[in-house]
Design an enzyme around this catalytic site. Structure first.
Site, mmCIF file in Angstrom:
data_model
loop_
_atom_site.group_PDB
_atom_site.id
_atom_site.type_symbol
_atom_site.label_atom_id
_atom_site.label_comp_id
_atom_site.label_asym_id
_atom_site.label_seq_id
_atom_site.Cartn_x
_atom_site.Cartn_y
_atom_site.Cartn_z
ATOM 1 N N SER A 175 28.343 45.778 25.677
ATOM 2 C CA SER A 175 29.796 45.513 25.829
ATOM 3 C C SER A 175 30.396 45.515 24.540
ATOM 4 O O SER A 175 29.903 44.732 23.672
ATOM 5 C CB SER A 175 30.014 44.349 26.560
ATOM 6 O OG SER A 175 31.644 44.355 26.713
ATOM 7 N N ALA A 195 35.169 53.772 39.858
ATOM 8 C CA ALA A 195 35.934 53.974 38.620
ATOM 9 C C ALA A 195 37.180 54.933 39.189
ATOM 10 O O ALA A 195 38.231 54.635 38.724
ATOM 11 C CB ALA A 195 35.021 54.981 37.841
ATOM 12 N N ASP A 201 49.345 43.780 43.151
ATOM 13 C CA ASP A 201 49.159 44.691 44.101
ATOM 14 C C ASP A 201 48.201 45.980 43.586
ATOM 15 O O ASP A 201 47.556 46.497 44.793
ATOM 16 C CB ASP A 201 50.560 45.581 44.013
ATOM 17 C CG ASP A 201 51.625 44.638 44.910
ATOM 18 O OD1 ASP A 201 51.216 43.517 45.321
ATOM 19 O OD2 ASP A 201 52.898 44.815 44.504
ATOM 20 N N LYS A 259 32.806 44.104 40.406
ATOM 21 C CA LYS A 259 34.298 44.348 40.440
ATOM 22 C C LYS A 259 34.802 44.140 41.936
ATOM 23 O O LYS A 259 35.722 43.436 42.100
ATOM 24 C CB LYS A 259 34.538 45.770 39.902
ATOM 25 C CG LYS A 259 34.575 45.697 38.462
ATOM 26 C CD LYS A 259 35.210 47.048 38.042
ATOM 27 C CE LYS A 259 35.228 47.292 36.654
ATOM 28 N NZ LYS A 259 35.709 48.521 36.198
#
Length: 294
Positions: free
Chosen positions: A14, A144, A77, A65
């Site tokens: 990362s 993604a 939202d 995620k």
């Protein structure tokens, strides 16, 4: 323990710690940021422990995620629409706010490239004027793709067309957005897209959100889709052009970009969410681009 960290598996590669450090240095802030390797068994406990021990902000990467989305007390939202979270902020009352900054990162990078205007309208590269309508071809329907669809649908007078190897997955996404009143999205059967006469449909922007570039494979699309003015964007990046970017250039597009800018832009928005300060993206982006090119 640092107040900020990224959770995922793997995370050793990362770039988030260095990006955060460079942003923090711009404002004279502490740049400490940890890597947290999580597993399916300990992700929740590890994340809660982090916040219980003084953590303030977390980034979430694959494969957590969707799980992060389920544990947040409050959600933006765009994270609700995508059912994913990649950024968490501990609020003053102790609750956790979940957001997904991937889409914002993409849109801000498209604005940096002058592919769309400040007020979210497509720019015609042939004359540098605002287009009346625009067609987007989105390759892939996984995590993604799901994280960027909400912001793509907000581009003025555009239609998002999804293709995916598994047509049912694309159909399911389209049905979901139609059910909440977003009609400017559709899906295309891959076999129909590969037919020469159908491939002649004009797409203003083609986004590769599939994992093909990570596997050094090309997505199944026809070269007839590419014109000199077709904008081609790969969500992934490497130390050289991705296989998708190379293919688009080879087939005539003059506008081909990888996802490094999106990575930096989404990190910048996460930083803004945590600190209320907007860091400078170009300096960090140029530094990382130079490092990749060594």
């Amino acid at each position: 323990m640092s107040s900020f960290a990224i959770f995922g598996n793997p995370v050793s590669h990362s770039k988030s710690p260095k990006i955060y450090s460079m942003f923090a240095n711009e404002f004279g802030m502490c740049g400490e940021y940890d890597l947290k390797v999580a597993s399916d068994d300990n992700f929740y406990n590890l994340l809660y422990q982090f916040f219980d021990m003084g953590g303030f902000g977390a980034n979430i990467t694959v494969p957590f995620k969707k799980r992060a989305f389920l544990l947040c007390d409050n959600l933006t939202d765009r994270s609700i629409l995508s059912s994913t979270v990649n950024t968490i902020k501990k609020q003053l009352d102790g609750t956790l706010l979940g957001d997904n900054t991937d889409g914002i990162g993409l849109i801000n990078d498209l604005k940096r490239l002058n592919w769309i205007s400040i007020d979210n309208a497509f720019i015609d590269m042939t004359c540098n004027n605002i287009q009346e309508t625009a067609n987007i071809l989105l390759i892939g329907s996984g995590g993604a793709a799901q994280s960027i669809i909400p912001v793509l649908l907000d581009i003025k007078k555009c239609c998002v067309n999804i293709i995916n190897r598994t047509f049912f997955n694309a159909q399911r996404l389209v049905q979901y957005y139609h059910s909440i009143g977003r009609q400017n999205i559709s899906c295309i059967d891959l076999n129909n897209l590969l037919c020469e006469k159908n491939a002649c449909k004009k797409y203003d922007l083609i986004i590769n959100a599939s994992s093909s570039s990570m596997n050094n494979d090309l997505p199944c699309i026809s070269s007839f889709l590419i014109t000199p003015f077709t904008k081609c964007y790969d969500l992934f990046y490497g130390n050289q052009d991705t296989i998708f970017v190379k293919w688009c250039k080879k087939n005539g597009s003059n506008y081909c970009v990888d996802g490094l800018g999106m990575l930096i832009e989404q990190a910048a928005y996460a930083f803004y969410l945590w600190h209320g300060k907007k860091p400078s993206v170009p300096i960090v982006l140029n530094a990382f681009r130079s490092e990749l090119c060594k």
